[in-house]
Write a protein that holds these residues in place. Structure first.
Motif, PDB file in Angstrom:
ATOM      1  N   VAL A   1       4.844   6.868   0.085  1.00  0.00           N
ATOM      2  CA  VAL A   1       5.489   7.798   1.013  1.00  0.00           C
ATOM      3  C   VAL A   1       6.000   6.958   2.176  1.00  0.00           C
ATOM      4  O   VAL A   1       5.230   6.233   2.814  1.00  0.00           O
ATOM      5  CB  VAL A   1       4.504   8.866   1.540  1.00  0.00           C
ATOM      6  CG1 VAL A   1       5.231   9.823   2.482  1.00  0.00           C
ATOM      7  CG2 VAL A   1       3.861   9.620   0.395  1.00  0.00           C
ATOM      8  N   THR A   2       7.284   7.040   2.428  1.00  0.00           N
ATOM      9  CA  THR A   2       7.854   6.210   3.486  1.00  0.00           C
ATOM     10  C   THR A   2       8.908   6.995   4.254  1.00  0.00           C
ATOM     11  O   THR A   2       9.282   8.111   3.865  1.00  0.00           O
ATOM     12  CB  THR A   2       8.450   4.915   2.904  1.00  0.00           C
ATOM     13  OG1 THR A   2       8.883   4.065   3.961  1.00  0.00           O
ATOM     14  CG2 THR A   2       9.630   5.202   1.976  1.00  0.00           C
TER      15      THR A   2
ATOM     16  N   ASP B   1      -7.162   6.502   3.744  1.00  0.00           N
ATOM     17  CA  ASP B   1      -6.869   6.870   2.349  1.00  0.00           C
ATOM     18  C   ASP B   1      -5.646   6.150   1.771  1.00  0.00           C
ATOM     19  O   ASP B   1      -4.978   6.667   0.870  1.00  0.00           O
ATOM     20  CB  ASP B   1      -6.674   8.392   2.205  1.00  0.00           C
ATOM     21  CG  ASP B   1      -7.914   9.164   2.600  1.00  0.00           C
ATOM     22  OD1 ASP B   1      -9.022   8.684   2.289  1.00  0.00           O
ATOM     23  OD2 ASP B   1      -7.779  10.230   3.239  1.00  0.00           O
ATOM     24  N   LEU B   2      -5.352   4.964   2.275  1.00  0.00           N
ATOM     25  CA  LEU B   2      -4.256   4.178   1.703  1.00  0.00           C
ATOM     26  C   LEU B   2      -4.663   3.637   0.339  1.00  0.00           C
ATOM     27  O   LEU B   2      -5.787   3.168   0.162  1.00  0.00           O
ATOM     28  CB  LEU B   2      -3.884   3.021   2.628  1.00  0.00           C
ATOM     29  CG  LEU B   2      -3.121   3.386   3.903  1.00  0.00           C
ATOM     30  CD1 LEU B   2      -3.079   2.187   4.849  1.00  0.00           C
ATOM     31  CD2 LEU B   2      -1.711   3.855   3.578  1.00  0.00           C
TER      32      LEU B   2
ATOM     33  N   VAL C   1       0.855  -1.196   0.000  1.00  0.00           N
ATOM     34  CA  VAL C   1       0.000   0.000   0.000  1.00  0.00           C
ATOM     35  C   VAL C   1       0.886   1.240   0.000  1.00  0.00           C
ATOM     36  O   VAL C   1       2.107   1.153   0.107  1.00  0.00           O
ATOM     37  CB  VAL C   1      -0.973   0.013   1.197  1.00  0.00           C
ATOM     38  CG1 VAL C   1      -2.033  -1.060   1.033  1.00  0.00           C
ATOM     39  CG2 VAL C   1      -0.227  -0.186   2.518  1.00  0.00           C
ATOM     40  N   SER C   2       0.266   2.404  -0.101  1.00  0.00           N
ATOM     41  CA  SER C   2       0.996   3.642  -0.368  1.00  0.00           C
ATOM     42  C   SER C   2       1.753   4.216   0.826  1.00  0.00           C
ATOM     43  O   SER C   2       2.469   5.206   0.686  1.00  0.00           O
ATOM     44  CB  SER C   2       0.024   4.697  -0.923  1.00  0.00           C
ATOM     45  OG  SER C   2      -1.109   4.835  -0.073  1.00  0.00           O
TER      46      SER C   2
ATOM     47  N   THR D   1      10.718   9.971   2.321  1.00  0.00           N
ATOM     48  CA  THR D   1      10.952   9.807   0.892  1.00  0.00           C
ATOM     49  C   THR D   1       9.653   9.614   0.134  1.00  0.00           C
ATOM     50  O   THR D   1       8.784   8.864   0.566  1.00  0.00           O
ATOM     51  CB  THR D   1      11.857   8.583   0.632  1.00  0.00           C
ATOM     52  OG1 THR D   1      12.987   8.656   1.482  1.00  0.00           O
ATOM     53  CG2 THR D   1      12.321   8.551  -0.802  1.00  0.00           C
ATOM     54  N   LEU D   2       9.546  10.280  -0.995  1.00  0.00           N
ATOM     55  CA  LEU D   2       8.454  10.053  -1.937  1.00  0.00           C
ATOM     56  C   LEU D   2       9.022   9.225  -3.085  1.00  0.00           C
ATOM     57  O   LEU D   2      10.108   9.519  -3.569  1.00  0.00           O
ATOM     58  CB  LEU D   2       7.906  11.372  -2.480  1.00  0.00           C
ATOM     59  CG  LEU D   2       6.993  12.195  -1.567  1.00  0.00           C
ATOM     60  CD1 LEU D   2       7.748  12.787  -0.397  1.00  0.00           C
ATOM     61  CD2 LEU D   2       6.319  13.315  -2.367  1.00  0.00           C
ATOM     62  N   ILE D   3       8.290   8.211  -3.504  1.00  0.00           N
ATOM     63  CA  ILE D   3       8.818   7.272  -4.497  1.00  0.00           C
ATOM     64  C   ILE D   3       7.857   7.126  -5.668  1.00  0.00           C
ATOM     65  O   ILE D   3       6.662   6.917  -5.483  1.00  0.00           O
ATOM     66  CB  ILE D   3       9.084   5.899  -3.851  1.00  0.00           C
ATOM     67  CG1 ILE D   3      10.241   6.027  -2.845  1.00  0.00           C
ATOM     68  CG2 ILE D   3       9.409   4.847  -4.905  1.00  0.00           C
ATOM     69  CD1 ILE D   3      10.408   4.841  -1.965  1.00  0.00           C
TER      70      ILE D   3
END
Length: 471
Positions: free
Chosen positions: A324-325, A255-256, A245-246, A404-406
């Motif tokens: 987003v992690t 909102d995942l 998931v996101s 981090t955005l991926i």
């Protein structure tokens, strides 16, 4: 060409005391309908002091106790396997008991040696972990599979196909040497529906027991894929308790988005920066060996829910910002740019280490400095003398966190850098460094690793993403 699935089942897939093994049997039975299967197993979980713990952690604790002069015990380990043994039928139980006793004697012998010498390290540590955890679990699962009328066999450690270098506790896969030792495993695959093997564990050409770092069972699955991809139509399947998931659902609870596909690059970055999808080194090894193997992350509970990982995706679907992690416990190493190349070469060739990112350089008093963001602060602490040897005036800053955005096609998103940085500011966090390019598969934001900074930033950015337009 015959199909082969290398399926990895981690500790959470097994469940405490093997609670989810019935589901694993269902999955293996399904996978073998039109394919050979190599099933890679991690050490099982147990319940200790009312908490779920891996047997790996239990044995590591016993090893540390042995170093302090406390008599080590495998009682918790034995009781866990006694519970798992209940899933073996009467026809296989006697042999399974012998297998458990044999392996635990080897593990106890290693712990006793640690107690005697007051040192729990190198091969002593590797043997204690191997024979109490992954290797033993693969043999027990072999008996459980047979109890369910599945033709299976376990790989014996004498015939181990995963050959590594001599970095015993943080070892590295040697593909050429492994190919020379894989014949016995090839025969097992040919003559059985399922072959079981322990993850995380390797051996040198001199038969010294070695271990990968934590998460190493993912690497074992990747290594087996590398070894077998020319003999079979090979794919790798990581069986988990959810698909991807996101964001981490333990941090973001609304909102995942389900992520149906990732590129190798996206999956590796996500793993490096904190998402527990798969060990990023597993992807790195596949790429370095010039192999293109399809990978799936399967939700064991709902097997229809999968995330597909490929070297290159034919068509990117959904929001370009996929994940987003964040990662806690990072460190930044500052070094004169003139000295950095020797360090980078040594990290690659001597340490075989790549879990870092080079940030943009800066100039001070006419001297250019480079910055390396290490994603494991503990690694930096263990190797501080080694790192500083390349530049005595270099500096290390610990207690850094990174968000981090991926997404490989993040360049399609308008104002992504400015809007995410503004959102972090609104959350009351101070951005210490932001590394972004016009066209990039990631945006890196460094903050101080205190309190719940990382979680707050992930929540804020994830909420903002759905409001950002993209072409």
């Amino acid at each position: 060409m015959t199909k082969l699935i290398v399926a990895k089942f981690g500790g959470s897939a097994l469940g405490p005391n093997g609670e989810f093994i019935a589901k694993i049997i269902q999955r293996v039975d399904k996978l073998k309908t039109d394919s050979k299967v190599i099933a890679v197993f991690s050490a099982p979980l147990t319940i200790y002091n009312e908490k779920k713990r891996s047997l790996t952690d239990v044995v590591l604790e016993q090893g540390r106790n042995a170093e302090k002069g406390e008599k080590p015990s495998l009682d918790i380990v034995k009781s866990t396997y006694q519970k798992i043994l209940e899933k073996v039928d009467e026809n296989n139980k006697e042999n399974c008991i012998k297998t458990i006793d044999y392996h635990l004697e080897k593990a106890q012998s290693a712990l006793d040696e640690a107690y005697k010498n007051k040192e729990f390290a190198n091969e002593v540590r590797s043997k204690a972990l191997a024979f109490s955890g992954e290797i033993l679990m693969s043999h027990v699962m072999n008996h459980i599979l047979r109890s369910n009328n599945i033709k299976s066999e376990a790989v014996k450690f004498d015939d181990w196909p995963i050959i590594t270098d001599k970095n015993i506790e943080f070892t590295n896969f040697l593909a050429a040497e492994s190919r020379e030792r894989m014949n016995k495993t090839v025969d097992l695959v040919e003559n059985n529906e399922v072959v079981t093997i322990g993850g995380f564990i390797g051996k040198t050409v001199d038969n010294i027991t070695t271990t990968y770092e934590r998460g190493g069972s993912d690497r074992t699955a990747a290594d087996l894929g590398i070894l077998f991809h020319k003999k079979y139509e090979t794919s790798i399947d990581f069986e988990k308790d959810s698909s991807v998931v996101s964001a981490d659902p333990k941090i973001v609870d609304s909102d995942l988005r389900e992520i149906t596909q990732l590129s190798y690059n996206e999956a590796r970055l996500a793993g490096m920066f904190g998402m527990k999808i798969l060990d990023p080194i597993a992807i790195k090894e596949i790429v370095e060996n010039g192999v293109d193997i399809p990978i799936t992350i399967t939700n064991m509970k709902v097997p229809e829910k999968i995330t597909t990982i490929k070297r290159n995706l034919e068509e990117q679907k959904g929001h370009p910002i996929k994940i987003v992690t964040g990662k806690e416990n990072c460190a930044i190493f500052r070094i004169e740019t003139s000295a950095i190349q020797k360090l980078l070469t040594s990290l690659e060739k001597d340490k075989h280490y790549s879990e870092f990112v080079i940030l943009s350089p800066f100039t001070k008093d006419g001297i250019e400095f480079s910055r390396i963001l290490f994603l494991d602060g503990e690694y930096v602490k263990r190797n501080e003398k080694y790192l500083l040897a390349f530049d005595s005036l270099a500096t290390i800053t610990f207690n850094r966190g990174v968000i981090t955005l991926i997404g490989d096609e993040m360049w399609r998103v308008q104002q992504v850098a400015s809007r995410t940085s503004a959102k972090i500011g609104e959350s009351g966090l101070n951005i210490l460094n932001m590394d972004a390019q016009e066209e990039t598969s990631r945006i890196i934001i460094v903050v101080e690793d205190t309190h719940d900074n990382i979680a707050k930033a992930i929540k804020a950015i994830h909420q903002e993403i759905s409001n950002i337009n993209f072409e």
